[in-house]
Design a protein around this motif. Sequence first.
Motif, short mmCIF file in Angstrom:
data_model
loop_
_atom_site.label_atom_id
_atom_site.label_comp_id
_atom_site.label_asym_id
_atom_site.label_seq_id
_atom_site.Cartn_x
_atom_site.Cartn_y
_atom_site.Cartn_z
N LEU A 138 0.83 -1.21 0.00
CA LEU A 138 0.00 0.00 0.00
C LEU A 138 0.87 1.26 0.00
O LEU A 138 0.63 2.19 -0.78
N LEU A 139 1.87 1.30 0.88
CA LEU A 139 2.69 2.51 0.99
C LEU A 139 3.66 2.64 -0.17
O LEU A 139 4.01 3.76 -0.56
N GLN A 140 4.13 1.53 -0.73
CA GLN A 140 5.01 1.64 -1.89
C GLN A 140 4.26 2.15 -3.12
O GLN A 140 4.82 2.89 -3.93
N LEU A 141 3.00 1.77 -3.27
CA LEU A 141 2.20 2.33 -4.35
C LEU A 141 1.87 3.80 -4.12
O LEU A 141 1.76 4.58 -5.06
N MET A 178 7.46 -1.55 8.38
CA MET A 178 6.03 -1.86 8.34
C MET A 178 5.59 -2.60 9.60
O MET A 178 4.49 -2.35 10.12
N GLU A 179 6.42 -3.49 10.09
CA GLU A 179 6.10 -4.16 11.34
C GLU A 179 6.05 -3.17 12.50
O GLU A 179 5.21 -3.28 13.40
N GLU A 180 6.92 -2.17 12.46
CA GLU A 180 6.88 -1.13 13.50
C GLU A 180 5.58 -0.33 13.44
O GLU A 180 4.97 -0.02 14.48
N ILE A 181 5.11 -0.01 12.23
CA ILE A 181 3.84 0.71 12.10
C ILE A 181 2.69 -0.17 12.59
O ILE A 181 1.78 0.31 13.29
N LEU A 182 2.72 -1.46 12.26
CA LEU A 182 1.66 -2.35 12.72
C LEU A 182 1.62 -2.44 14.24
O LEU A 182 0.56 -2.40 14.86
N HIS A 183 2.78 -2.56 14.86
CA HIS A 183 2.84 -2.77 16.31
C HIS A 183 2.49 -1.52 17.09
O HIS A 183 1.95 -1.61 18.19
N GLU A 184 2.78 -0.34 16.54
CA GLU A 184 2.67 0.88 17.34
C GLU A 184 1.65 1.89 16.81
O GLU A 184 1.29 2.80 17.57
N HIS A 185 1.19 1.77 15.58
CA HIS A 185 0.33 2.82 15.03
C HIS A 185 -0.97 2.28 14.41
O HIS A 185 -1.80 3.08 13.97
N SER A 186 -1.16 0.99 14.35
CA SER A 186 -2.36 0.44 13.72
C SER A 186 -3.39 0.08 14.78
O SER A 186 -3.06 -0.11 15.96
N TYR A 187 -4.64 -0.02 14.36
CA TYR A 187 -5.72 -0.43 15.24
C TYR A 187 -6.80 -1.10 14.42
O TYR A 187 -6.83 -0.98 13.18
N VAL A 188 -7.69 -1.83 15.09
CA VAL A 188 -8.78 -2.53 14.43
C VAL A 188 -10.06 -1.70 14.59
O VAL A 188 -10.41 -1.31 15.71
N ALA A 189 -10.72 -1.43 13.48
CA ALA A 189 -11.96 -0.66 13.52
C ALA A 189 -13.10 -1.55 13.99
O ALA A 189 -13.24 -2.69 13.53
N ASN A 239 -5.99 12.56 12.89
CA ASN A 239 -5.68 11.16 13.15
C ASN A 239 -4.61 10.56 12.24
O ASN A 239 -4.18 9.44 12.49
N VAL A 240 -4.21 11.27 11.18
CA VAL A 240 -3.17 10.73 10.32
C VAL A 240 -1.85 10.74 11.07
O VAL A 240 -1.54 11.67 11.83
N HIS A 241 -1.07 9.68 10.92
CA HIS A 241 0.25 9.58 11.52
C HIS A 241 1.29 9.79 10.43
O HIS A 241 1.33 9.04 9.45
N LYS A 242 2.11 10.82 10.62
CA LYS A 242 3.16 11.13 9.64
C LYS A 242 4.45 10.48 10.11
O LYS A 242 5.05 10.88 11.11
N PHE A 247 2.44 9.57 5.05
CA PHE A 247 1.16 9.86 5.69
C PHE A 247 0.38 8.55 5.79
O PHE A 247 -0.14 8.05 4.79
N VAL A 248 0.31 8.01 6.99
CA VAL A 248 -0.37 6.74 7.23
C VAL A 248 -1.75 7.06 7.77
O VAL A 248 -1.91 7.39 8.94
N GLY A 249 -2.76 6.97 6.90
CA GLY A 249 -4.14 7.28 7.27
C GLY A 249 -4.98 6.03 7.40
O GLY A 249 -4.93 5.30 8.39
#
Length: 607
Positions: free
Chosen positions: A225-228, A242-253, A272-275, A443-445
């Motif tokens: 997703l981010l490479q595109l 990407m594993e760092e973003i998953l562990h620290e910045h992601s959540y389940v809706a 709410n966007v994480h830069k 920008f991880v939205g």
Amino acid sequence: MAANVFPFRDARAAPDPVLEAGPGALGPLPVPLVLDNGSFQARAGWACPGPDPGPEPRLQFRSVCARGRGGARGGAGPQVGNALGSLEPLRWMLRSPFDRNVPVNLELQELLLDYSFQHLGVSSQGCVDHPIVLTEAVCNPLYSRQMMSELLFECYGIPKVAYGIDSLFSFYHNKPKNLMSSGLIISSGYQCTHILPILEGRLDAKNCKRINLGGSQAAGYLQRLLQLKYPGHLAAITLSRMEEILHEHSYVAEDYVEELQKWRCPDYYENNVHKMQLPFSNKLLGSTLSSEEKQERRQQQLRRLQELNARRREEKLQLDQERLDRLLYVQELLEDGQMDQFHKALVELNMDSPEELQSYIQKLSSAVEQAKQKILQSEVTLEVDVVDSKPETPDLEQLEPSLEDVESINDFEPLFSEETPEVEKPVTTVQPVFNLAAYHQLFVGTERIRAPEIIFQPSLIGEEQAGIAETLQYILDRYSKDIQDLLVQNVFLTGGNMMYPGMKGRIEKELLEMRPFQSAFKVRLASNPVLDAWYGARDWALDHLDDDEVWITRKEYEEKGGEYLKEHCASNIYVPIRLPKQASRFSDTQAPGKGSGTSGGSAGEQA
């Protein structure tokens, strides 16, 4: 908005020290070793009896190794786990013993076990003289267990071993004393997600289901997703980040579609966007230099050019002087009357007559004299000659990169003129239009919820599998209503991929939609979804130290085969290998070769 900018930590794993076994592990009886053999991370430690068994596993490392020519990073032999440091430079060399969550490459598994025993301080000579509690996959194939038992008994010479399922160890570690032993375990790890029904304290293996999705697939999906989205930062978007973003910045809706609608609002997006700030260099920002610093920089560049041109002149003068001496020597041959040698020298010089030789000597003498005058002049004055003569023009292009720091040719015009105009003051007021730091931000939205969502909607990445909700409904439908009510009273979540914020609320919402009106259910999350499997295995080992009904000894391994398993509350169900029926005596007499093979099979069946 600066509060929404997060730098990448890019943490490097520190090499594990070689620990000592400790006083508890060196008691009169061998102390069990507890190994949580996970596909993402291996955890190892001692199950020391006593009031304080220890706070956590003494060893935690990634279940990967790198085998290169002479070892990774120039070391001797293969490197394992935390000894690798950063994984990204070695990503193409990494090997894992696991296929999904089942160990299939026992050579690599042996490297992981060697690393564990060495760093835990196993002191027994020639063998590992400790019982071992080892976790394995749900419904682990018999071949995998057979190879693992062979490795443990034949290679390490252990006295006994016990196998158990990691999620069941975690389940019993978190079970309150007065709570029933029936329930529904949802375990999601690095490669797979399992849903396990537990009836009266035992695993119902026939109704277990596996979804081949976990944290590894979520990290790969987020990377795509981010490479595109940012093709200019293709190389910087690594799996580790990407594993760092998953562990620290992601959540389940809790409601995926409703959450996507919220992200369409510009205010919600901005808040709410994480830069994610990628590392970058400030060297391109030339406006940060003052006018005095710029002037000093130009003076240094001019001095470098002067030294360069002086060195070029000296080298050219030396070459011209050597050639002139050679021509004068040939002319002396003519004056001395040595005609044969003179004509031979003319042929070597590619000349036709003495007149041509004399003309060339005059031109070369004039050029040498002019070069000497220029060298003397350059030592007295500060004049810079970028090009001395036409023959030197093409040679300047082959110099070392000494002109790279020159910003433009116009910067040198004030230095060549007689009166230097005041042009430096307005330069300091010019601000850069291009923000280099903002260019190196991701920008991880909506990606924060899209990557973890794949275990609920595998179709997001093109997988033709059922998600957690559909699989949960399928399993419950295989039981009667009374057993369904019993199972949903204790829905237990464990595994590293269950640590997203909002995961418990999402499971409760899915159960609320599938359960009958006004029915009750309860969802619990493990106190430590990552380490509770090891804690549970340690507690189990301490409770069953002297229980021979749950340990597989070496004698039983030799009699019943490596696939043999003793069942207990946290183990798989043992299904022995079914061998073909024994052939008749008539077939034995007709085909002796086949008869010998079937008799061997019958002996194995009786064993």
